[in-house]
Design an enzyme around this catalytic site. Structure first.
Site, PDB file in Angstrom:
ATOM      1  N   HIS A 118      -3.127   2.752   4.088  1.00 26.11           N
ATOM      2  CA  HIS A 118      -3.175   4.166   3.692  1.00 26.11           C
ATOM      3  C   HIS A 118      -4.400   4.434   2.811  1.00 26.11           C
ATOM      4  O   HIS A 118      -5.383   3.734   2.893  1.00 26.11           O
ATOM      5  CB  HIS A 118      -1.854   4.570   3.030  1.00 26.11           C
ATOM      6  CG  HIS A 118      -0.679   4.212   3.886  1.00 26.11           C
ATOM      7  ND1 HIS A 118      -0.275   4.971   4.960  1.00 26.11           N
ATOM      8  CD2 HIS A 118       0.146   3.125   3.855  1.00 26.11           C
ATOM      9  CE1 HIS A 118       0.761   4.385   5.543  1.00 26.11           C
ATOM     10  NE2 HIS A 118       1.031   3.267   4.898  1.00 26.11           N
ATOM     11  N   GLU A 134       2.316   4.120  -2.293  1.00 26.79           N
ATOM     12  CA  GLU A 134       1.932   2.960  -1.493  1.00 26.79           C
ATOM     13  C   GLU A 134       0.429   2.756  -1.480  1.00 26.79           C
ATOM     14  O   GLU A 134      -0.057   1.630  -1.582  1.00 26.79           O
ATOM     15  CB  GLU A 134       2.458   3.118  -0.064  1.00 26.79           C
ATOM     16  CG  GLU A 134       2.163   1.920   0.827  1.00 26.79           C
ATOM     17  CD  GLU A 134       2.695   2.077   2.232  1.00 26.79           C
ATOM     18  OE1 GLU A 134       2.549   1.128   3.031  1.00 26.79           O
ATOM     19  OE2 GLU A 134       3.245   3.153   2.550  1.00 26.79           O
ATOM     20  N   HIS A 187       0.998  -3.508   3.184  1.00 31.29           N
ATOM     21  CA  HIS A 187       1.771  -2.266   3.156  1.00 31.29           C
ATOM     22  C   HIS A 187       3.008  -2.429   2.294  1.00 31.29           C
ATOM     23  O   HIS A 187       3.411  -3.546   1.941  1.00 31.29           O
ATOM     24  CB  HIS A 187       2.195  -1.874   4.579  1.00 31.29           C
ATOM     25  CG  HIS A 187       1.069  -1.379   5.424  1.00 31.29           C
ATOM     26  ND1 HIS A 187       0.844  -0.047   5.665  1.00 31.29           N
ATOM     27  CD2 HIS A 187       0.082  -2.048   6.064  1.00 31.29           C
ATOM     28  CE1 HIS A 187      -0.230   0.096   6.430  1.00 31.29           C
ATOM     29  NE2 HIS A 187      -0.717  -1.112   6.689  1.00 31.29           N
ATOM     30  N   GLU A 278       4.574  -6.377   4.849  1.00 30.35           N
ATOM     31  CA  GLU A 278       5.323  -5.351   4.113  1.00 30.35           C
ATOM     32  C   GLU A 278       5.911  -6.031   2.882  1.00 30.35           C
ATOM     33  O   GLU A 278       6.819  -6.849   2.986  1.00 30.35           O
ATOM     34  CB  GLU A 278       6.432  -4.761   4.975  1.00 30.35           C
ATOM     35  CG  GLU A 278       5.948  -4.020   6.220  1.00 30.35           C
ATOM     36  CD  GLU A 278       5.605  -2.557   5.944  1.00 30.35           C
ATOM     37  OE1 GLU A 278       5.569  -2.176   4.755  1.00 30.35           O
ATOM     38  OE2 GLU A 278       5.373  -1.820   6.911  1.00 30.35           O
TER      39      GLU A 278
END
Length: 355
Positions: A118, A134, A187, A278
């Site tokens: 992101h 995030e 992430h 993640e």
């Protein structure tokens, strides 16, 4: 229904690559993995020796490899209890070559591209109980990881070094321009339930295999990747380290959500072995609290760092080589391009792509 037509219908339900792949019975699995014959307890089939334990779960793509939760690329066929159960040979090869290899002495320096997920207009997910976004968390982890790898032979570059908006295509194009040897995308997770927790690590699904991640089914024919074994070994090394309690301040490891398979853009299009990690659920108040603490983030960084170093000591480690005759200077001597910014990539005016 005629038997021939029924057989054809059942075969056609399998992914194309699985139809043309060999399949292994329990006996040949033991031979291929160099393990004793499996033991069936009515629920699981376990292969074990003094070094490794592999457990297949009946009617499931789940398996555990030395207590690490993994997923088969292709669903097993048949039934263990009736003796006609089989596993696709491609999955068994990955088990042998990526998950269970003996250590080797590879030590070639790598160019590692870290991809903080992101950024810019794309916040990613966000903690509901605290001000934790995030895009900020992933950049923090990537920058700390870059620093922690600075005392190794490896060169580390980030796809972004600030709050820039990047498309997924930008990220893989950047890795290609860098002539990256490894690509690690970082992430944080989100779920409707605040109880969802744990760490997931993704590698690209094999050719036409169904994803283990909802919503990322293949779009048309998927060609797979020439880096399947290396990506799987890298994912396994990182995931294993992230689940070791000794890295964490309270000696409590996160929940194991598994080494999974997906068709995420950055995995499909990376020019080298690639994984997506993640690191936890910002939608879970306890995990969000931990991910807001410096010592916990340092633990995540230390685990990923060691996972990368572990990977370079496995037979599956194959740094991407190019023929020096095709280049003006030897590989590795070219400086990396500047981290991507909206100014240098007009494509960044587009909305963020879905993973």
């Amino acid at each position: 229904m005629p038997r021939l037509f029924l057989a054809f219908a059942l075969l056609s339900a399998l992914p194309l690559a699985a139809q043309t792949n060999a399949w292994h019975s329990p006996a040949t699995i033991a031979e291929t993995l160099d393990l004793p014959q499996g033991v069936w307890d009515g629920t699981t089939l376990t292969y074990s020796n003094e070094t490794h334990t592999v457990v297949f779960h009946s009617d499931s793509r789940r398996l555990t490899v030395n207590n690490l939760l993994c997923y088969l690329n292709y669903p097993a066929r048949g039934n263990i209890a009736t003796g006609d159960w089989q596993i696709c040979a491609a999955d068994i090869r990955l088990l042998r070559d990526a998950y269970l290899p003996a250590p080797s002495t590879n030590a070639a320096p790598l160019h590692i591209v870290l991809d903080p997920g992101h950024g810019g207009a794309d916040n990613g997910t966000r903690a509901t109980t605290r001000n934790l976004r995030e895009k900020i968390l992933t950049l923090d982890i990537a920058q700390r990881l870059q620093t922690s790898l600075s005392n190794t032979p490896h060169r580390v570059t980030l796809t972004r070094t600030g709050d820039q908006t990047l498309t997924l295509s930008n990220r893989t194009e950047f890795a290609r321009a860098c002539e990256a040897d490894l690509f690690v995308s970082i992430h944080a997770n989100n779920a409707p339930s605040a109880k969802a927790e744990g760490i997931e690590t993704f590698a690209l699904a094999l050719q036409d295999a169904p994803s283990t991640n909802g919503g990322s089914d293949p779009r048309g024919i998927q060609p797979g990747s020439p880096f399947n074994t290396s990506s799987s070994a890298l994912a396994c090394s990182i995931h294993r380290r992230l689940l070791q309690p000794g890295y964490y301040p309270d000696k409590t490891a996160p929940a194991d959500r598994g080494l999974k398979r997906a068709y995420f853009h950055v995995l499909r299009n990376a020019p080298c072995p690639a994984v997506l990690v993640e690191v936890g659920f910002l939608s879970n108040p306890e995990e969000a609290r931990r991910l807001s603490q410096n010592d916990y983030i340092d633990s995540i960084v230390a685990a990923i760092r060691q996972g990368i170093l572990d990977y370079t000591s496995t037979p599956a480690f194959h740094p991407k080589k190019e023929d020096p005759a095709e280049k003006d200077s030897p590989p590795g001597n070219n400086p990396p391009p500047e981290p991507l910014t909206p100014d240098t990539h007009p494509e960044n005016t587009q909305p963020p792509e879905a993973p």
